[in-house]
Design a protein around this motif. Structure first.
Motif, mmCIF file in Angstrom:
data_model
loop_
_atom_site.group_PDB
_atom_site.id
_atom_site.type_symbol
_atom_site.label_atom_id
_atom_site.label_comp_id
_atom_site.label_asym_id
_atom_site.label_seq_id
_atom_site.Cartn_x
_atom_site.Cartn_y
_atom_site.Cartn_z
ATOM 1 N N VAL A 113 1.011 -1.060 0.011
ATOM 2 C CA VAL A 113 -0.051 0.071 -0.091
ATOM 3 C C VAL A 113 0.793 1.237 0.047
ATOM 4 C CG1 VAL A 113 -1.975 1.389 1.196
ATOM 5 C CG2 VAL A 113 -1.772 -1.179 1.412
ATOM 6 N N TYR A 115 0.681 5.289 0.261
ATOM 7 C CA TYR A 115 -0.021 6.355 0.653
ATOM 8 C C TYR A 115 0.662 7.812 0.508
ATOM 9 C CZ TYR A 115 -2.020 3.392 4.024
ATOM 10 O OH TYR A 115 -2.795 2.107 4.888
ATOM 11 N N VAL A 129 -4.856 6.910 0.033
ATOM 12 C CA VAL A 129 -4.062 5.637 -0.615
ATOM 13 C C VAL A 129 -4.150 5.890 -2.111
ATOM 14 C CG1 VAL A 129 -4.542 3.053 -1.120
ATOM 15 C CG2 VAL A 129 -5.149 4.064 1.171
ATOM 16 N N ASP A 132 -2.693 0.309 -3.977
ATOM 17 C CA ASP A 132 -2.898 -0.939 -3.092
ATOM 18 C C ASP A 132 -3.324 -2.127 -3.839
ATOM 19 O OD1 ASP A 132 -4.015 -2.670 -1.015
ATOM 20 O OD2 ASP A 132 -5.560 -1.480 -0.551
#
Length: 272
Positions: A113, A115, A129, A132
């Motif tokens: 993931v 960010y 996000v 992912d």
């Protein structure tokens, strides 16, 4: 008096304001009219994402006001996490009930993931996000367990696998001439079973329609006062051995007499 020659004089009084930026706090005296002018006068850079706390750049200057420049920066935070694997249970029809094994080792998966993180004055303010995705799927661990019944050999820590277990009536026989059709030592057929192997302990007579000749069995005494006969091979037949009956070879006549007729459980041993 010529009014056209009168000079207008504007007197500005400097007022105190506090400037907060980049971890610094400073109080100054200024005669500027707007926040923007004060910042420019102090040569404080303001970047595209920066903003003022509770003010605008056009806000008028008043005494003792606080001008706080909030620095806004962007960054990324990449987080890799393991994805646990599951356990799959599978029957293995070639293994005993007391046997298990790992047929396939499990492997963790991996998820990523990413960010986008917004910082205000070097402190995280928010995150979003932007990626992912599972980079690697987990591989489940396969655990096999046996389904073939097992039986412990009496007096030992050994086991055997078996196909069926049937209660039967068991008698005993020896090489006494009265039990061999009158055959005496020296007769080529003396002591030879129907299957052609010598009669000895561990050989039993069966009804071939119930237990095929050549089958390996285990004979368990259901009367716990007596020891099991143990592992034997079905190699002989007899006129009185019909249905769920077996006849066990004994070395001594006294042993056969002592055995008499007993209830036993006959296990058909699993042929590997």
């Amino acid at each position: 008096l010529d009014n056209d020659n009168v000079n207008n004089i504007l007197i500005k009084t400097a007022v105190p304001v506090t400037i907060i930026h980049d971890g610094n706090e400073k109080t100054i005296m200024t005669y500027k009219d707007t926040v923007k002018e004060v910042i420019e006068d102090l040569n404080i850079p303001v970047y595209e994402r920066d903003y003022l706390m509770d003010l605008s750049f056009d806000s008028p200057i008043v005494s003792y006001m606080k001008i706080e420049i909030v620095r806004v920066t962007k960054g990324v935070d990449i987080q890799h996490t393991n994805i646990p694997y599951s356990l799959e249970l599978q029957e293995n029809p070639s293994m005993a009930m007391n046997e298990t094994r790992v047929a396939r080792q499990g492997a963790l998966g991996e998820n990523c993931v990413i960010y986008e993180v917004t910082y205000e004055n070097n402190k995280e303010a928010s995150r979003e996000v932007i990626f992912d995705e599972v980079l690697k799927q987990p591989v489940n661990q396969v655990f096999e367990y046996g389904t073939i019944p097992v039986k412990q050999i009496q007096g030992t820590d050994k086991y055997f696998k078996y196909l069926t277990a049937t209660e039967m009536s068991a008698t005993a026989y020896t090489l006494c001439p009265t039990e061999t059709g009158g055959k005496m030592p020296g007769d080529p057929a003396y002591g030879i079973t129907y299957s052609g192997i010598p009669a000895e302990r561990g050989v039993i007579a069966v009804d071939p329609r119930v237990i095929p000749l050549g089958t390996t069995v285990y004979v368990e005494s259901l009367d716990r006062r007596f020891a099991d006969y143990g592992i034997a091979i079905a190699a002989d037949i007899g006129s009185g051995i019909v249905g769920n009956k077996i006849d066990l070879f004994m070395d001594e006549k006294a042993e056969a007499i002592n055995w008499g007729i007993r209830k036993v459980r006959v296990y058909i041993i699993y042929d590997e």
